[in-house]
Design an enzyme around this catalytic site. Structure first.
Site, short mmCIF file in Angstrom:
data_model
loop_
_atom_site.label_atom_id
_atom_site.label_comp_id
_atom_site.label_asym_id
_atom_site.label_seq_id
_atom_site.Cartn_x
_atom_site.Cartn_y
_atom_site.Cartn_z
N LYS A 1 52.27 6.20 92.02
CA LYS A 1 51.00 6.82 91.43
C LYS A 1 51.40 6.25 89.83
O LYS A 1 50.40 6.54 88.89
CB LYS A 1 51.70 8.18 91.66
CG LYS A 1 50.14 8.84 90.98
CD LYS A 1 50.51 10.89 91.62
CE LYS A 1 49.76 11.93 90.29
NZ LYS A 1 50.80 12.94 89.41
N ARG B 1 49.05 3.79 84.82
CA ARG B 1 49.05 3.09 83.78
C ARG B 1 48.34 2.15 83.56
O ARG B 1 48.11 1.23 82.49
CB ARG B 1 50.69 2.38 83.39
CG ARG B 1 51.60 4.12 82.68
CD ARG B 1 53.03 4.47 83.11
NE ARG B 1 53.61 5.39 82.60
CZ ARG B 1 53.43 6.68 83.00
NH1 ARG B 1 52.78 6.69 84.41
NH2 ARG B 1 54.01 7.55 81.82
N GLY C 1 47.54 15.31 85.26
CA GLY C 1 47.60 15.66 84.02
C GLY C 1 48.47 14.58 82.82
O GLY C 1 47.99 14.02 82.21
N ARG D 1 48.26 23.95 81.87
CA ARG D 1 49.03 23.41 81.79
C ARG D 1 49.40 23.10 79.86
O ARG D 1 48.62 23.10 79.03
CB ARG D 1 49.89 22.26 82.24
CG ARG D 1 49.60 21.97 83.89
CD ARG D 1 49.51 21.32 85.09
NE ARG D 1 50.80 20.05 84.50
CZ ARG D 1 50.97 18.84 84.67
NH1 ARG D 1 50.44 18.55 85.99
NH2 ARG D 1 52.21 18.61 84.74
N SER E 1 60.16 13.54 78.67
CA SER E 1 58.91 13.48 79.19
C SER E 1 58.64 12.59 79.27
O SER E 1 57.62 11.79 77.95
CB SER E 1 57.70 14.30 78.97
OG SER E 1 56.14 14.10 79.15
N ASP F 1 60.39 16.33 89.35
CA ASP F 1 59.36 15.87 90.40
C ASP F 1 60.08 16.34 92.20
O ASP F 1 58.75 16.53 93.36
CB ASP F 1 58.27 14.53 90.72
CG ASP F 1 57.32 14.63 89.29
OD1 ASP F 1 56.83 15.83 88.48
OD2 ASP F 1 56.74 14.08 89.29
N LYS G 1 54.05 22.94 85.79
CA LYS G 1 53.92 22.05 86.70
C LYS G 1 52.61 22.18 86.87
O LYS G 1 52.22 23.30 86.36
CB LYS G 1 55.25 21.38 87.48
CG LYS G 1 56.35 20.57 86.85
CD LYS G 1 56.04 19.35 86.42
CE LYS G 1 56.93 18.43 86.26
NZ LYS G 1 56.46 17.11 85.03
N ARG H 1 56.68 25.97 90.44
CA ARG H 1 57.26 25.66 90.77
C ARG H 1 58.59 26.71 91.29
O ARG H 1 58.68 26.20 91.99
CB ARG H 1 57.63 23.77 90.59
CG ARG H 1 56.70 23.16 91.08
CD ARG H 1 56.45 21.53 90.93
NE ARG H 1 55.39 21.15 90.82
CZ ARG H 1 54.74 19.78 91.08
NH1 ARG H 1 56.12 19.42 90.34
NH2 ARG H 1 54.32 19.07 91.09
N ARG I 1 53.58 18.91 95.58
CA ARG I 1 54.34 18.66 95.93
C ARG I 1 55.02 19.56 96.71
O ARG I 1 56.56 20.17 97.39
CB ARG I 1 55.77 18.12 94.40
CG ARG I 1 54.76 17.07 93.99
CD ARG I 1 55.56 16.45 93.52
NE ARG I 1 55.23 15.85 92.57
CZ ARG I 1 54.97 14.37 92.78
NH1 ARG I 1 55.46 13.83 94.22
NH2 ARG I 1 54.62 13.40 92.27
#
Length: 429
Positions: free
Chosen positions: A11, A16, A82, A110, A155, A302, A329, A333, A385
């Site tokens: 992903k 990218r 995001g 977020r 991050s 994640d 997230k 979570r 997730r």
């Protein structure tokens, strides 16, 4: 041994490849692109900015960047992604035009101040809702000046937004983070001619002297997606699994290392190293023991929901701390994991920055109880997730998930592969 090529392209690399193609001048080729909803958002935004996208084969594209990025006539819809919102903010901050980035209700709740502040340090004209905390984001592209920035959080998305602005700024910019995050952005951009120097975790980014080189990328399988089936193997007695063609970047296999510390047998076999290390992962079931996860959080954040399932099968009390970012997230979570476990009668508790889970070691009494009494419905909170993590638990317990369709955000093949795992045989194609 079961062999599995999950056919779930990475992903991070898929996003990218699309976004970076806009800084090239010649056509770029992306092969084995992840056709999940998040990555398709990045692809659609590239088209709205003037890129021409042509199918060349299954899950493969030729992307011809525009001579100059086009000011779109409509809002750039990031949906649930995001990565799309944060990286495009960095890219567009220096481009001529007005750009509005928005998403679904989850994404627009977020935190975005974490990217707005570093971009404003360049002189970027960017605004967000509620005093720059949330999307929609409005960007008026303007000339940028180099800056130094020390991020209070680790991050890869914040770092990537900064780097994309720095490549378009006047002068050398410096970025420092408090803990190592994923480094795909630096690796990919350096391979395309960008001057990015890493000295003891501090990035020095020079502005582009010319467009990025055109590229032809073939994307390997996503270790975050592969981890769900490593988890499935680890909790299923007598299971042995070979995960093929997986990205083995050291910043992406921390969750596998955690599972290994818990007792699962895990071995990596590198098959190639061009842009990134790619190889196979051998996983074998073994009794699990409790673990405390307090460091390198950015490298496995994640996968923590999936690791919580392993903790349920471990002997002893497992702990997660320093993971407050889990609360912002696609869902909270921490709350999602613990509320579902409590509904199942598991001893656990949440903290501001994590949780603990008392492992059952022997899950058969719980299975027997749910065979006599219908278990509660597992709530996904529409978070891919959370849904996939608890779907793995259905291998051991007769549970139902309220929305497993949200797995399509990152792993469209998940449901089919899970059903094949339950049958004990795979054909990953």
């Amino acid at each position: 041994m079961i062999e599995l090529d999950i056919n779930a392209s990475d992903k991070s690399l898929s996003h990218r490849a699309v976004i970076f193609s806009l800084l090239a001048q010649k056509p770029c080729f992306v092969r084995n692109f992840l056709m999940g909803e998040d990555c398709l958002s990045s692809l659609e935004i590239a088209q709205n900015l003037g890129a021409k996208v042509e199918n060349t084969a299954k899950n493969s594209f030729k992307i011809t960047p525009p001579t100059a990025i086009k000011e779109p006539s409509k809002i750039l819809n990031c949906n649930n992604s995001g990565t799309s919102m944060r990286l495009y903010s960095g890219l567009l901050s220096a481009q001529k035009g007005l750009f509005v980035l928005s998403g679904d209700n989850s994404l627009n709740a977020r935190p975005m101040k974490r990217i707005i502040e570093p971009l404003k340090a360049f002189g970027a004209r960017i605004l967000g809702r509620e005093d720059n905390h949330f999307a929609p984001l409005v960007i008026v592209g303007s000339p940028l000046k180099a800056c130094n920035y020390e991020s209070p959080i680790a991050s890869a998305q914040v770092k990537s937004a900064f780097v994309l602005s720095a490549l378009q700024a006047q002068g050398v910019s410096v970025y420092k983070e408090n803990e190592l995050s994923r480094n795909h952005t630096e690796i990919m951009l350096k391979s395309l001619g960008a001057k990015i120097h890493n000295q003891d975790g501090v990035l020095m980014i020079s502005p582009l002297e010319k467009p990025l080189e055109a590229f032809d990328f073939t994307i390997a399988n996503d270790p975050s997606s592969a981890f769900f089936f490593a988890l499935a193997c680890a909790i299923t007695p007598k299971s042995r699994l070979l995960l093929k063609n997986v990205l083995l970047n050291p910043t992406r296999i921390e969750a596998f290392e955690a599972l290994k510390k818990m007792g699962a047998s895990i071995e990596y076999v590198i098959q190639s190293k061009d842009l990134e290390m790619i190889g196979d992962i051998y996983v074998e079931h073994a009794p699990l023991k409790a673990i405390s996860i307090e460091q390198n959080i950015a490298s496995l954040i994640d996968e923590i929901p999936a690791l919580s399932i392993a903790m349920l099968f471990a002997k002893g009390k497992s702990m997660v701390k320093n993971a407050k970012d889990l609360r912002v997230k696609e869902s909270d979570r921490i709350k999602a994991v613990i509320s579902n476990f409590k509904a199942l009668g598991i001893e656990c508790e949440e903290f501001e920055d994590g949780f603990y889970i008392e492992g059952l070691e022997d899950i058969s009494p719980l299975k027997q109880r749910f065979s006599q009494k219908k278990p509660p419905l597992i709530k996904s909170f529409n978070d891919h997730r959370i849904a996939m993590s608890f779907a793995i638990l259905t291998l051991a317990l007769p549970l139902e998930i309220d929305n497993l369709e949200c797995a399509n955000i990152s792993f469209p093949q998940f449901k089919r592969l899970l059903n094949l795992f339950k049958k004990g045989s795979f054909n990953g194609n």
